[in-house]
Scaffold this motif. Structure first.
Motif, PDB file in Angstrom:
ATOM      1  N   HIS A 271      42.223  42.239  32.987  1.00 13.90           N
ATOM      2  CA  HIS A 271      42.242  40.875  34.216  1.00 13.90           C
ATOM      3  C   HIS A 271      40.915  41.498  34.807  1.00 13.90           C
ATOM      4  O   HIS A 271      40.629  42.779  35.156  1.00 13.90           O
ATOM      5  CB  HIS A 271      43.066  41.612  34.932  1.00 13.90           C
ATOM      6  CG  HIS A 271      42.920  40.873  36.322  1.00 13.90           C
ATOM      7  ND1 HIS A 271      43.477  39.885  37.193  1.00 13.90           N
ATOM      8  CD2 HIS A 271      42.020  41.298  37.031  1.00 13.90           C
ATOM      9  CE1 HIS A 271      43.104  39.216  37.872  1.00 13.90           C
ATOM     10  NE2 HIS A 271      42.059  40.276  38.431  1.00 13.90           N
TER      11      HIS A 271
ATOM     12  N   HIS B 185      36.804  41.849  35.535  1.00 11.59           N
ATOM     13  CA  HIS B 185      35.689  41.781  36.840  1.00 11.59           C
ATOM     14  C   HIS B 185      34.408  41.806  36.419  1.00 11.59           C
ATOM     15  O   HIS B 185      34.877  42.815  35.144  1.00 11.59           O
ATOM     16  CB  HIS B 185      36.095  42.335  38.168  1.00 11.59           C
ATOM     17  CG  HIS B 185      37.144  40.781  39.156  1.00 11.59           C
ATOM     18  ND1 HIS B 185      36.985  40.320  39.532  1.00 11.59           N
ATOM     19  CD2 HIS B 185      38.662  42.043  38.897  1.00 11.59           C
ATOM     20  CE1 HIS B 185      37.883  39.731  39.922  1.00 11.59           C
ATOM     21  NE2 HIS B 185      39.181  40.360  40.033  1.00 11.59           N
TER      22      HIS B 185
ATOM     23  N   ASN C  17      35.327  36.185  37.540  1.00 10.08           N
ATOM     24  CA  ASN C  17      36.693  37.242  36.154  1.00 10.08           C
ATOM     25  C   ASN C  17      35.956  36.274  34.803  1.00 10.08           C
ATOM     26  O   ASN C  17      34.975  36.110  35.207  1.00 10.08           O
ATOM     27  CB  ASN C  17      37.482  36.011  36.607  1.00 10.08           C
ATOM     28  CG  ASN C  17      38.224  36.800  38.157  1.00 10.08           C
ATOM     29  OD1 ASN C  17      37.703  36.608  39.550  1.00 10.08           O
ATOM     30  ND2 ASN C  17      39.785  37.564  37.990  1.00 10.08           N
TER      31      ASN C  17
ATOM     32  N   ARG D  26      44.400  31.536  41.949  1.00  8.12           N
ATOM     33  CA  ARG D  26      44.710  32.899  42.588  1.00  8.12           C
ATOM     34  C   ARG D  26      43.104  33.177  43.032  1.00  8.12           C
ATOM     35  O   ARG D  26      42.365  33.335  44.464  1.00  8.12           O
ATOM     36  CB  ARG D  26      45.642  32.963  42.275  1.00  8.12           C
ATOM     37  CG  ARG D  26      46.529  34.572  43.194  1.00  8.12           C
ATOM     38  CD  ARG D  26      45.590  35.694  43.646  1.00  8.12           C
ATOM     39  NE  ARG D  26      45.846  36.301  42.645  1.00  8.12           N
ATOM     40  CZ  ARG D  26      44.474  37.245  42.218  1.00  8.12           C
ATOM     41  NH1 ARG D  26      44.599  37.581  43.087  1.00  8.12           N
ATOM     42  NH2 ARG D  26      45.084  37.838  41.055  1.00  8.12           N
ATOM     43  N   ASP D  27      42.656  34.117  41.789  1.00  9.76           N
ATOM     44  CA  ASP D  27      41.585  35.270  41.899  1.00  9.76           C
ATOM     45  C   ASP D  27      39.472  33.952  42.538  1.00  9.76           C
ATOM     46  O   ASP D  27      39.531  34.906  43.116  1.00  9.76           O
ATOM     47  CB  ASP D  27      41.273  36.171  41.235  1.00  9.76           C
ATOM     48  CG  ASP D  27      40.939  37.668  41.245  1.00  9.76           C
ATOM     49  OD1 ASP D  27      40.277  37.186  42.397  1.00  9.76           O
ATOM     50  OD2 ASP D  27      41.519  38.076  40.979  1.00  9.76           O
TER      51      ASP D  27
HETATM   52 ZN    ZN Z   1      41.250  40.058  40.082  1.00 10.36          ZN
END
Ligand code: ZN
Ligand code: KIV
Length: 390
Positions: free
Chosen positions: A203, A205, A239, A14-15
């Motif tokens: 989560h 970045h 990420n 996804r990301d």
């Molecule tokens: Zn993200």
């Protein structure tokens, strides 16, 4: 000492897949999902079902395929998104809907032209609606890294009441310092009523290169899930890298934390994802880069040849790399040359080594790296009695 397990939530599909050029079709996503399950991830974020029919299909097929891991679909705090995600996850053995909304001043003002109370109302509505489809609902407070802690705690409390099982605290812009992110998690852990009914998730970045450090600060301060991707791919600078957090926890047993990951599959999984997404792994990437277990300076090579642990904190076998490598360059010393010469078939005496080493340096000053063929040539053309060479 028994260790607390940190859940690994993999968002490569996804990301990670949001990265320009990394788009995968359903068949490729299925192969990666199968590998992620084998690797031992706890949650696979399979996609953002409402975003396109292709992504819907991928999430649906992954939901059918995966046996043990939770399969998760992303949504905005929008009813239609949640309905579509629920439909895509219908066949999952363990479905999770991941819904949320921006909570920072800038998101509230510029993205939503709204106010704090209205944001809490939308968050609660989204979680309650998702809860009408699945038991496991994760809520993300987008841009939590730049959200004031008191308001963030109010949001968390409200969504736990509405049934959220996981609270994702994203440092969406990669802004936080590790101390600051760790303190944020600690604050939530200590101040949110009902926190014992949910787990906190990191989560992070990597805009400032701090994603891994921030995630580790998060789990040290009470979070029990890390959201990450293979090779750290993801929006902008990426990420948190799965392989990094897994190995940090394993290399530091005193933290009392571990994951369910089979680390021996890390290297191979990294290559598979890199190849399928057409995204090269930088050679100096921690754990899975081509140079992660390569030694090229004479001082280091001498140490590693005597005992690997002098310059390596991880046994390469633990991450699926067969062995460390001694790379010959103009910075290499006699010990490394003798070691590699022996591997390719020459047992050099001290005197022979001195002569060959002089030739080697002339060669190495002209070439970036000396490979096995070069060693043969250097030895054959050196003025030594080749008969006496094994
Ligand atoms: Zn993200
Ligand atoms: O970075 C972020 O905030 C996200 C959310 C959608 C979870 O990816």
């Amino acid at each position: 000492m028994s260790k607390d397990i940190v859940q690994i939530f993999d968002t490569t599909l996804r990301d990670g897949e949001q990265v320009p050029g990394c788009k995968l079709d359903t068949t490729q996503k299925l192969v990666i999902a199968e590998r992620l399950e084998l690797l031992g991830v706890d949650v696979i974020e399979a996609g953002f079902p409402v975003s396109s029919p292709g992504d819907f299909k991928s999430v649906q097929e992954i939901a059918k395929l995966v046996k043990n891991a939770t399969v998760c679909g992303l949504t905005r705090a929008v009813k239609k998104d949640i309905e579509v995600a629920a439909e895509a996850l219908k066949f999952a053995k363990r479905p999770r809907i991941h819904t949320g909304i921006g909570t920072s001043e800038s998101h509230i003002k510029f993205k939503f032209n709204s106010n704090k109370d209205a944001i809490i109302e939308r968050a609660v509505e989204a979680v309650s609606y998702a809860k009408s489809f699945v038991e496991d609902v994760e809520f993300y407070a987008e841009d939590a890294g730049r959200t004031d802690n008191e308001f963030l705690a109010r949001v968390c409390e409200a969504v736990i009441k509405a049934g959220a099982t996981v609270l994702n605290i994203p440092d969406t812009t990669g802004y936080c310092l590790p101390d600051e992110y760790g303190a944020k998690i600690k604050y939530l852990y200590e101040n949110v009523k009902g926190i014992d009914r949910a787990i906190l998730s990191c989560h992070c970045h990597n805009d400032l290169g701090l994603a891994t450090a921030n995630s580790i600060a998060g789990v040290i301060n009470g979070a029990r899930q890390i959201e990450c991707t293979i090779n750290g791919i993801g929006e902008r600078a990426g990420n948190t890298a799965l392989e990094e957090v897994v190995m940090i926890l394993r290399q530091h047993p005193t933290l009392g934390l571990d994951t369910n990951i089979n680390s021996k599959l890390l290297n191979d999984t990294s290559r598979m994802v890199s190849q399928k997404m057409g995204m090269m792994v930088q050679p100096n990437k921690a754990i899975v880069g081509a140079n992660a277990f390569a030694h090229s300076s004479g001082i280091h090579q001498d140490g590693v040849i005597k005992n690997r642990e002098t310059y390596e904190i991880i046994d390469p076998l633990d991450v699926g790399v067969d062995e460390s490598s001694i790379v010959l360059t103009a910075r290499s010393g006699r010990a490394a040359l003798a070691y590699r010469a022996k591997i390719v078939g020459y047992e050099l005496t001290k005197k022979q080594l001195d002569i060959v080493y002089e030739e080697f340096l002339k060669y190495a000053d002209k070439k970036k790296e000396i490979v096995d063929e070069d060693i043969h040539e250097i030895i054959e053309t050196s003025n030594i009695n080749i008969e006496s060479v094994a």
